[in-house]
Design a protein around this motif. Structure first.
Motif, PDB file in Angstrom:
ATOM      1  N   LEU A  10       0.836  -1.195   0.000  1.00 21.89           N
ATOM      2  CA  LEU A  10       0.000   0.000   0.000  1.00 21.89           C
ATOM      3  C   LEU A  10       0.869   1.242   0.000  1.00 21.89           C
ATOM      4  CD1 LEU A  10      -2.577   1.659   0.883  1.00 21.89           C
ATOM      5  CD2 LEU A  10      -1.937   1.068   3.219  1.00 21.89           C
ATOM      6  N   PHE A  11       0.562   2.220  -0.833  1.00 25.07           N
ATOM      7  CA  PHE A  11       1.307   3.473  -0.796  1.00 25.07           C
ATOM      8  C   PHE A  11       0.694   4.398   0.248  1.00 25.07           C
ATOM      9  CE2 PHE A  11       2.847   7.610  -1.721  1.00 25.07           C
ATOM     10  CZ  PHE A  11       4.192   7.365  -1.913  1.00 25.07           C
ATOM     11  N   ALA A  12       1.440   4.613   1.310  1.00 27.15           N
ATOM     12  CA  ALA A  12       1.012   5.466   2.427  1.00 27.15           C
ATOM     13  C   ALA A  12       2.273   5.759   3.230  1.00 27.15           C
ATOM     14  CB  ALA A  12      -0.030   4.739   3.278  1.00 27.15           C
ATOM     15  N   ASP A  13       2.137   6.158   4.474  1.00 30.00           N
ATOM     16  CA  ASP A  13       3.328   6.365   5.302  1.00 30.00           C
ATOM     17  C   ASP A  13       3.003   6.055   6.757  1.00 30.00           C
ATOM     18  OD1 ASP A  13       6.196   7.681   4.924  1.00 30.00           O
ATOM     19  OD2 ASP A  13       5.436   8.209   6.910  1.00 30.00           O
ATOM     20  N   ILE A  14       4.020   5.623   7.505  1.00 35.76           N
ATOM     21  CA  ILE A  14       3.772   5.283   8.910  1.00 35.76           C
ATOM     22  C   ILE A  14       3.366   6.501   9.748  1.00 35.76           C
ATOM     23  CG2 ILE A  14       5.374   3.297   8.899  1.00 35.76           C
ATOM     24  CD1 ILE A  14       7.244   5.087  10.673  1.00 35.76           C
ATOM     25  N   LEU A  15       3.619   7.708   9.220  1.00 36.42           N
ATOM     26  CA  LEU A  15       3.312   8.890  10.034  1.00 36.42           C
ATOM     27  C   LEU A  15       1.901   9.429   9.820  1.00 36.42           C
ATOM     28  CD1 LEU A  15       6.798  10.607   9.817  1.00 36.42           C
ATOM     29  CD2 LEU A  15       5.889   9.121  11.606  1.00 36.42           C
ATOM     30  N   LEU A  16       1.147   8.816   8.899  1.00 42.49           N
ATOM     31  CA  LEU A  16      -0.234   9.291   8.689  1.00 42.49           C
ATOM     32  C   LEU A  16      -1.036   9.212   9.982  1.00 42.49           C
ATOM     33  CD1 LEU A  16      -1.338   7.816   5.227  1.00 42.49           C
ATOM     34  CD2 LEU A  16      -0.140   9.953   5.733  1.00 42.49           C
ATOM     35  N   ILE A  17      -0.768   8.198  10.772  1.00 37.51           N
ATOM     36  CA  ILE A  17      -1.566   8.034  11.991  1.00 37.51           C
ATOM     37  C   ILE A  17      -1.328   9.195  12.966  1.00 37.51           C
ATOM     38  CG2 ILE A  17       0.047   6.563  13.312  1.00 37.51           C
ATOM     39  CD1 ILE A  17      -2.778   4.926  13.816  1.00 37.51           C
ATOM     40  N   LEU A  18      -0.098   9.717  12.968  1.00 29.65           N
ATOM     41  CA  LEU A  18       0.158  10.880  13.836  1.00 29.65           C
ATOM     42  C   LEU A  18      -0.589  12.105  13.318  1.00 29.65           C
ATOM     43  CD1 LEU A  18       3.953  10.633  14.770  1.00 29.65           C
ATOM     44  CD2 LEU A  18       1.957  10.194  16.232  1.00 29.65           C
ATOM     45  N   ALA A  52      -5.069   2.876  18.552  1.00 31.11           N
ATOM     46  CA  ALA A  52      -5.367   3.556  17.281  1.00 31.11           C
ATOM     47  C   ALA A  52      -4.852   2.732  16.096  1.00 31.11           C
ATOM     48  CB  ALA A  52      -4.734   4.950  17.272  1.00 31.11           C
ATOM     49  N   THR A  53      -3.646   2.189  16.236  1.00 27.37           N
ATOM     50  CA  THR A  53      -3.029   1.435  15.137  1.00 27.37           C
ATOM     51  C   THR A  53      -3.799   0.147  14.848  1.00 27.37           C
ATOM     52  OG1 THR A  53      -0.894   2.356  15.796  1.00 27.37           O
ATOM     53  CG2 THR A  53      -0.831   0.480  14.297  1.00 27.37           C
ATOM     54  N   ILE A 104       8.905  -5.500  22.262  1.00 29.91           N
ATOM     55  CA  ILE A 104       8.154  -6.762  22.327  1.00 29.91           C
ATOM     56  C   ILE A 104       6.729  -6.537  22.827  1.00 29.91           C
ATOM     57  CG2 ILE A 104       7.987  -9.060  23.412  1.00 29.91           C
ATOM     58  CD1 ILE A 104      10.966  -9.319  23.157  1.00 29.91           C
ATOM     59  N   ARG A 105       6.592  -5.913  23.982  1.00 26.07           N
ATOM     60  CA  ARG A 105       5.236  -5.785  24.566  1.00 26.07           C
ATOM     61  C   ARG A 105       4.240  -5.030  23.675  1.00 26.07           C
ATOM     62  NH1 ARG A 105       5.088  -3.488  30.148  1.00 26.07           N
ATOM     63  NH2 ARG A 105       7.311  -3.880  30.380  1.00 26.07           N
ATOM     64  N   PRO A 106       4.608  -3.865  23.151  1.00 27.95           N
ATOM     65  CA  PRO A 106       3.641  -3.159  22.288  1.00 27.95           C
ATOM     66  C   PRO A 106       3.292  -3.933  21.014  1.00 27.95           C
ATOM     67  CG  PRO A 106       5.311  -1.646  23.096  1.00 27.95           C
ATOM     68  CD  PRO A 106       5.769  -3.011  23.475  1.00 27.95           C
ATOM     69  N   ASN A 107       4.276  -4.612  20.407  1.00 29.47           N
ATOM     70  CA  ASN A 107       3.962  -5.412  19.212  1.00 29.47           C
ATOM     71  C   ASN A 107       3.035  -6.572  19.585  1.00 29.47           C
ATOM     72  OD1 ASN A 107       5.403  -4.716  16.489  1.00 29.47           O
ATOM     73  ND2 ASN A 107       6.933  -4.286  18.062  1.00 29.47           N
ATOM     74  N   GLN A 108       3.316  -7.169  20.744  1.00 27.62           N
ATOM     75  CA  GLN A 108       2.484  -8.284  21.232  1.00 27.62           C
ATOM     76  C   GLN A 108       1.053  -7.814  21.484  1.00 27.62           C
ATOM     77  OE1 GLN A 108       3.444  -9.250  25.339  1.00 27.62           O
ATOM     78  NE2 GLN A 108       3.909 -11.357  24.676  1.00 27.62           N
ATOM     79  N   LYS A 109       0.928  -6.636  22.101  1.00 27.48           N
ATOM     80  CA  LYS A 109      -0.417  -6.084  22.359  1.00 27.48           C
ATOM     81  C   LYS A 109      -1.132  -5.772  21.052  1.00 27.48           C
ATOM     82  CE  LYS A 109       0.366  -3.857  26.839  1.00 27.48           C
ATOM     83  NZ  LYS A 109       0.484  -2.550  27.531  1.00 27.48           N
ATOM     84  N   LEU A 110      -0.383  -5.252  20.089  1.00 26.25           N
ATOM     85  CA  LEU A 110      -0.973  -4.900  18.796  1.00 26.25           C
ATOM     86  C   LEU A 110      -1.484  -6.162  18.090  1.00 26.25           C
ATOM     87  CD1 LEU A 110      -1.626  -2.818  16.619  1.00 26.25           C
ATOM     88  CD2 LEU A 110       0.785  -2.822  15.948  1.00 26.25           C
ATOM     89  N   VAL A 111      -0.679  -7.216  18.109  1.00 28.41           N
ATOM     90  CA  VAL A 111      -1.102  -8.491  17.488  1.00 28.41           C
ATOM     91  C   VAL A 111      -2.369  -8.997  18.178  1.00 28.41           C
ATOM     92  CG1 VAL A 111      -0.487 -10.934  17.195  1.00 28.41           C
ATOM     93  CG2 VAL A 111       1.215  -9.150  16.707  1.00 28.41           C
ATOM     94  N   LYS A 112      -2.362  -8.956  19.506  1.00 28.77           N
ATOM     95  CA  LYS A 112      -3.508  -9.456  20.278  1.00 28.77           C
ATOM     96  C   LYS A 112      -4.763  -8.651  19.946  1.00 28.77           C
ATOM     97  CE  LYS A 112      -4.718 -10.490  25.087  1.00 28.77           C
ATOM     98  NZ  LYS A 112      -5.461  -9.308  25.600  1.00 28.77           N
ATOM     99  N   ARG A 113      -4.604  -7.345  19.908  1.00 28.66           N
ATOM    100  CA  ARG A 113      -5.737  -6.446  19.636  1.00 28.66           C
ATOM    101  C   ARG A 113      -6.290  -6.682  18.229  1.00 28.66           C
ATOM    102  NH1 ARG A 113      -9.588  -5.043  21.052  1.00 28.66           N
ATOM    103  NH2 ARG A 113     -10.354  -2.910  21.336  1.00 28.66           N
ATOM    104  N   LEU A 114      -5.384  -6.858  17.258  1.00 29.90           N
ATOM    105  CA  LEU A 114      -5.820  -7.116  15.874  1.00 29.90           C
ATOM    106  C   LEU A 114      -6.628  -8.407  15.815  1.00 29.90           C
ATOM    107  CD1 LEU A 114      -2.598  -6.067  13.943  1.00 29.90           C
ATOM    108  CD2 LEU A 114      -4.892  -5.174  13.509  1.00 29.90           C
ATOM    109  N   ARG A 115      -6.146  -9.434  16.496  1.00 34.12           N
ATOM    110  CA  ARG A 115      -6.882 -10.706  16.488  1.00 34.12           C
ATOM    111  C   ARG A 115      -8.240 -10.550  17.181  1.00 34.12           C
ATOM    112  NH1 ARG A 115      -4.266 -12.060  12.224  1.00 34.12           N
ATOM    113  NH2 ARG A 115      -2.311 -13.189  12.474  1.00 34.12           N
ATOM    114  N   GLU A 116      -8.272  -9.764  18.270  1.00 35.31           N
ATOM    115  CA  GLU A 116      -9.554  -9.506  18.952  1.00 35.31           C
ATOM    116  C   GLU A 116     -10.534  -8.788  18.043  1.00 35.31           C
ATOM    117  OE1 GLU A 116      -7.752  -8.990  23.492  1.00 35.31           O
ATOM    118  OE2 GLU A 116      -8.513  -7.232  22.415  1.00 35.31           O
TER     119      GLU A 116
END
Ligand SMILES: Cc1c2[nH]c(c1CCC(=O)O)Cc1[nH]c(c(CCC(=O)O)c1C)Cc1[nH]c(c(CCC(=O)O)c1C)Cc1[nH]c(c(C)c1CCC(=O)O)C2
Length: 348
Positions: free
Chosen positions: A74-82, A187-188, A223-235
């Motif tokens: 996808l053409f976008a940027d990681i800073l769009l969320i900010l 948000a992510t 590790i923890r934030p990526n782990q939380k993000l994965v968990k949240r996405l699956r939820e």
């Protein structure tokens, strides 16, 4: 009914080896392509470019049309969320991104998540329009920045710094930093879930600033934030494969691969194949990791190194990629030769 076409890259992310090895390149859409420069000239600025689906769709498709990559990012940027979180992001020529900074102890939760998701709706439109135009065998990859990497821009105000301001938070204000990272996780997760909903078939989390961290801090902010993000996405019901990319993780990569719940890992330029093979769970797909400077250099040395990498990962699911993004000065014939080399290689 016609059989559903195979998507080689997606198959690898689901744990299958494919022959030939599927490939794509980080920053495959960008300034090394004259057709990108032409498109870029039509937008008022880089943010507008990302928020204009008609332009972003073309930018996403250009490297597919020119090189036949197996993955379209996808053409976008990681800073769009900010930007969507109200942080006033600007991209300045010759400087790069500039972000309005958060004060020590500050949060990124003033804008409701629903509003953030809505503000980013041009991105989902790009996803669904790309999806309808993509060759049946090409995998559409959505992405976002991982929490720490995005937080770093919000704290430092820009990249390319020594990152000590952001890293000091980890030592001096760990609880406040956790809250800030949690705001970004939430948000992510919704942003990425909306990309999957629109048709993204895999999602990548760019943790571009994961290098050089003490192991306890690595655990806290990578590790923890990526782990939380994965968990949240699956939820949130996201079922597509998730690619983690903790750039510069070094010896901490195995812990990342085992603990975050990602489906696959992106390897950076400095990754050591023997270490990766020994320390990562067997069967875990890896993606990487040619030095972008060697792609820029080209020639027989590039071809030898590509083959070396393909040989090194012949016993696990592998997607060929770079260790970081394509550099603007990269000659197109070098990319073409790299693609040919990967396509022609066969495991011995
Ligand atoms: C840290 C980071 C950013 N953005 C990104 C990261 C993580 C990956 C990495 O570590 O490189 C991710 C990103 N940025 C872009 C993409 C889209 C598609 C692709 O990879 O082909 C992706 C996946 C487009 C872009 N993002 C940017 C460009 C160049 C803008 C231009 O046309 O001038 C592109 C094509 C701008 C950008 N965006 C960012 C910076 C630091 C810059 C300026 C540096 C530069 O100009 O190369 C933040």
């Amino acid at each position: 009914m016609a059989p559903v076409p195979e998507k080689p890259l997606l198959n690898v992310l689901n744990g299958k080896r494919q022959d030939p090895i599927p490939l794509w390149m980080m920053r495959q859409a960008g300034r090394h392509l004259p057709e990108y420069m032409e498109l870029r000239g039509r937008a008022k600025n880089f943010l507008d470019f990302c928020y204009t689906p008609s332009l972003a769709v073309e930018a996403t498709l250009q490297p597919i049309e020119r090189y036949g990559m197996d993955g379209a990012i996808l053409f976008a940027d990681i800073l769009l969320i900010l930007d969507a979180l109200g942080r006033g992001v600007r991209f300045e020529k010759g400087v790069g991104p500039i972000v309005e900074t958060v004060e020590t102890g500050g949060r990124l939760n003033e804008v409701p998540v629903q509003t953030v998701v809505e503000r980013l709706s041009p991105v989902y439109e790009t996803v669904s329009r790309v999806k309808s135009r993509l060759p049946a065998e090409t995998t559409l990859i959505g992405f976002a920045g991982a929490p720490w990497t995005v937080a770093l821009y919000a704290i430092e105000g820009r990249g390319g710094t020594d990152k000590s301001t952001a890293r000091l938070w980890a030592h001096q204000h760990p609880a406040e930093l956790d809250l800030l990272l949690d705001d970004l996780v939430e948000a992510t997760a919704h942003y990425m879930a909306a990309q999957a909903e629109a048709g993204a078939e895999a999602l990548m989390m760019f943790d571009s600033w994961a290098e050089g961290l003490p192991n306890d801090i690595f655990e806290q902010i990578i590790i923890r934030p990526n782990q939380k993000l994965v968990k949240r996405l699956r939820e949130l019901g996201v079922t597509v494969p998730l690619i983690g990319f903790p750039r510069g993780a070094g010896v901490q990569l195995p812990a990342f691969a085992e603990q975050t719940g990602v489906s696959a890992v992106g390897l950076d330029t400095a990754a050591l194949p023997s270490f990766v093979n020994r320390e990562l769970p067997s069967g875990m797909p890896v993606q990487g990791h040619l030095d972008p400077l060697l792609l820029m250099t080209g020639g027989d040395a590039m071809e030898r190194r590509i083959i070396e990498l393909l040989e090194a990962y012949k016993d696990r699911p592998h997607i060929f990629n770079l260790g970081h993004g394509v550099l603007p000065q990269t000659p197109i014939p070098n990319v073409e030769r790299a693609v040919r080399t990967v396509r022609n290689w066969k495991a011995s």
